[in-house]
Scaffold this active site. Structure first.
Site, mmCIF file in Angstrom:
data_model
loop_
_atom_site.group_PDB
_atom_site.id
_atom_site.type_symbol
_atom_site.label_atom_id
_atom_site.label_comp_id
_atom_site.label_asym_id
_atom_site.label_seq_id
_atom_site.Cartn_x
_atom_site.Cartn_y
_atom_site.Cartn_z
ATOM 1 N N CYS A 131 -20.200 -7.099 2.166
ATOM 2 C CA CYS A 131 -20.002 -7.665 0.710
ATOM 3 C C CYS A 131 -18.967 -8.989 1.070
ATOM 4 O O CYS A 131 -18.819 -9.640 -0.020
ATOM 5 C CB CYS A 131 -19.637 -6.818 -0.317
ATOM 6 N N CYS A 167 -23.213 -10.434 -3.180
ATOM 7 C CA CYS A 167 -22.652 -9.111 -2.597
ATOM 8 C C CYS A 167 -23.491 -7.847 -3.174
ATOM 9 O O CYS A 167 -23.583 -7.026 -2.340
ATOM 10 C CB CYS A 167 -21.308 -9.005 -3.164
ATOM 11 N N CYS A 177 -19.841 3.863 -0.851
ATOM 12 C CA CYS A 177 -19.330 2.843 -0.217
ATOM 13 C C CYS A 177 -19.127 3.164 1.408
ATOM 14 O O CYS A 177 -18.265 4.319 1.717
ATOM 15 C CB CYS A 177 -17.930 2.124 -0.654
ATOM 16 N N ASP A 183 0.847 -1.351 0.034
ATOM 17 C CA ASP A 183 -0.102 0.074 -0.096
ATOM 18 C C ASP A 183 0.972 1.129 -0.022
ATOM 19 O O ASP A 183 0.545 2.290 0.379
ATOM 20 C CB ASP A 183 -0.880 -0.029 1.294
HETATM 21 S S1 SF4 Z 1 -17.934 -11.644 -5.100
HETATM 22 FE FE1 SF4 Z 1 -18.482 -13.272 -4.075
HETATM 23 S S2 SF4 Z 1 -20.750 -12.707 -3.482
HETATM 24 FE FE2 SF4 Z 1 -20.130 -11.266 -4.947
HETATM 25 S S3 SF4 Z 1 -20.820 -12.220 -6.870
HETATM 26 FE FE3 SF4 Z 1 -18.689 -12.773 -6.329
HETATM 27 S S4 SF4 Z 1 -18.886 -14.783 -5.410
HETATM 28 FE FE4 SF4 Z 1 -20.883 -13.848 -5.290
HETATM 29 S S1 SF4 Z 2 -21.091 -3.941 1.122
HETATM 30 FE FE1 SF4 Z 2 -18.945 -3.739 0.447
HETATM 31 S S2 SF4 Z 2 -19.419 -2.113 -1.526
HETATM 32 FE FE2 SF4 Z 2 -20.954 -2.070 -0.104
HETATM 33 S S3 SF4 Z 2 -20.858 -0.438 1.366
HETATM 34 FE FE3 SF4 Z 2 -20.074 -2.211 2.314
HETATM 35 S S4 SF4 Z 2 -17.808 -2.206 1.681
HETATM 36 FE FE4 SF4 Z 2 -18.769 -0.962 0.465
#
Ligand code: SF4
Ligand code: SF4
Length: 325
Positions: free
Chosen positions: A240, A192, A212, A132
Site C-alpha cells: 500500500c 492503496c 493485514c 514507539d
Molecule cells: S494513501 Fe496514497 S494510494 Fe492510498 S488513497 Fe491516499 S494517495 Fe492514494
Molecule cells: S497492502 Fe498495506 S494494509 Fe494491505 S496487507 Fe499490505 S501492509 Fe497491510
C-alpha cells in the site's frame, strides 16, 4: 517550575537536519481531540487491532501527552527517511523496506536523544523522547504539527516526500510556536485499497490489522490461517506504500544505518528454514526482524514455500477476507 528561554524553532530544525532528521514540526501539547479518541476507542472495541493487546492499555495517557511529562508544552514531531537505496530481487522472500537496515528503535532514538540534549543545553527545560516506546498517537501529532496527513493506507504522508519515514516525538516543557496542522487528504485516490492483497484497508479509512499481512507476518503469533495471500512476503508488506502516488519520487535515505544489509537482501527461505537460533540472533541482533523471533520467521518462510509448491493458494486479492478472521 521551569525557567527557560524560548527555543528558536529554526535552530532546532537545523540541528535536526544535521542529525539526519529530515523534517520536524511542532504541536502544542493538549488533550487529543474527542473525535480522534472516540475513533480509536471504536477501533479497539471492534477488535480490529487483533492480538496487539498493548494498544488497549494506557488510554488515558494516549489521549493526553502531558501525562508523559509534567509541564509539557510542546511536541516536536520528527520524521526520518528510511527509503532504501537498493531493493531485493523480486523473487526473493520480501522484507519490508523499513526492516532492511538497522533497527529504527535504536537509530531514531539516538538521533532524537541528541536533538533533545541540544535543546536542553541551549534552552534549559526538560524533554522526553518517544520512539514507539510510549503510548503516543504519533500520526495524530504528526498531522497537528503540520508534518503531513494520514492517507487511506494509514500511513503518515509527507507532501513532496512520501511515507517511507519513521516517526518519533520529543515532548518538551518549552513553549514553542506551533506549526499549522496539515489539512491535506487523499482526495479521490484509492490506489492503496485496490492493491491491498487481503482487503485490510477499510473504505472509511480504518484498517483491520487481522487481515493485514504486515501484522500477520510480524505481530501475529499463531499459525497463519489458510488462505492468507502472503505471496512471497517474508516480513511485513509494502504494497500500500508502493502503490501510493506520493511515493513515486521517494528519494533514498542518507542515514547510513538504514542502508540495506547485503545479507538480508540475499536471504532465502531455505536459509531461514535451516537457521539455528544462534545464527538468527547473530544475523538479526541489530535488526527489527528479531521481533518475529526465529519461530515466526520460519513459519512465514514455510508458508511461502508451501504456496510456491502449490499446496497453498497464491495471492487472492480481496476474496480471502473472510478466511483471515
Ligand atoms: S494513501 Fe496514497 S494510494 Fe492510498 S488513497 Fe491516499 S494517495 Fe492514494
Ligand atoms: S497492502 Fe498495506 S494494509 Fe494491505 S496487507 Fe499490505 S501492509 Fe497491510
Amino acid at each position: 517550575m521551569n525557567s527557560f528561554r524560548s527555543p528558536c524553532k529554526e535552530l532546532i530544525a537545523e540541528k535536526a537536519r544535521s542529525l539526519g532528521i529530515e523534517k520536524t514540526g511542532v504541536a502544542a501539547v493538549m488533550p487529543v481531540s474527542s473525535g480522534a479518541v472516540e475513533m480509536y476507542d471504536r477501533w479497539i472495541a471492534s477488535g480490529r487491532h487483533g492480538e496487539m493487546a498493548y494498544l488497549e492499555r494506557y488510554g488515558e495517557v494516549r489521549a493526553n501527552p502531558s501525562l508523559l511529562l509534567p509541564s509539557a508544552r510542546s511536541i516536536i514531531c520528527c520524521a526520518v527517511n528510511y527509503f532504501p537505496s537498493r531493493k531485493q530481487c523480486p523473487d526473493a522472500p520480501q522484507i519490508a523496506s523499513y526492516a532492511l537496515g538497522c533497527d529504527y528503535h535504536d537509530v531514531v532514538r539516538e538521533k532524537l536523544e541528541a536533538l533533545a540534549a541540544f535543546i536542553r543545553e541551549n534552552f534549559g527545560g526538560e524533554t522526553r523522547v518517544c520512539v514507539d516506546t510510549a503510548p503516543v498517537r504519533e500520526r495524530y501529532w504528526a498531522v497537528q504539527s503540520g508534518l503531513g496527513f494520514v492517507g487511506k493506507n494509514n500511513q503518515l504522508i509527507i507532501p513532496g516526500k512520501g511515507s517511507y519515514f519513521f516517526l518519533g516525538e520529543i515532548i518538551a516543557t518549552h513553549e514553542i510556536e506551533p506549526d499549522e496542522p496539515c489539512r491535506l487528504s487523499c482526495g479521490d485516490c484509492g490506489a492503496c485499497l485496490r492493491v491491498c492483497p487481503s482487503g485490510a484497508l477499510m473504505p472509511d479509512g480504518g484498517i483491520d490489522a487481522r487481515r493485514c499481512l504486515s501484522y500477520l507476518t510480524i505481530e501475529y503469533r499463531g499459525d497463519l490461517p489458510p488462505g492468507v495471500p502472503l505471496g512471497n512476503r517474508l516480513y511485513g508488506c509494502d504494497s500500500c506504500q508502493a502503490a501510493c502516488p506520493h511515493n513515486r519520487h521517494a528519494s533514498a535515505t542518507n542515514v547510513e544505518e538504514f542502508a540495506p544489509s547485503e545479507r538480508l537482501l540475499n536471504l532465502s527461505c531455505e536459509a531461514i528454514e535451516n537457521m539455528s537460533q544462534q545464527e538468527f540472533s547473530a544475523l538479526f541482533r541489530h535488526s527489527a526482524i528479531k521481533r518475529t523471533k526465529l519461530s515466526g520467521l520460519q513459519r512465514n518462510a514455510m508458508y511461502i514455500r508451501r504456496a510456491q509448491k502449490g499446496s497453498l493458494p497464491e495471492d487472492a486479492p480481496h476474496d480471502a477476507r473472510s478466511r483471515l478472521r
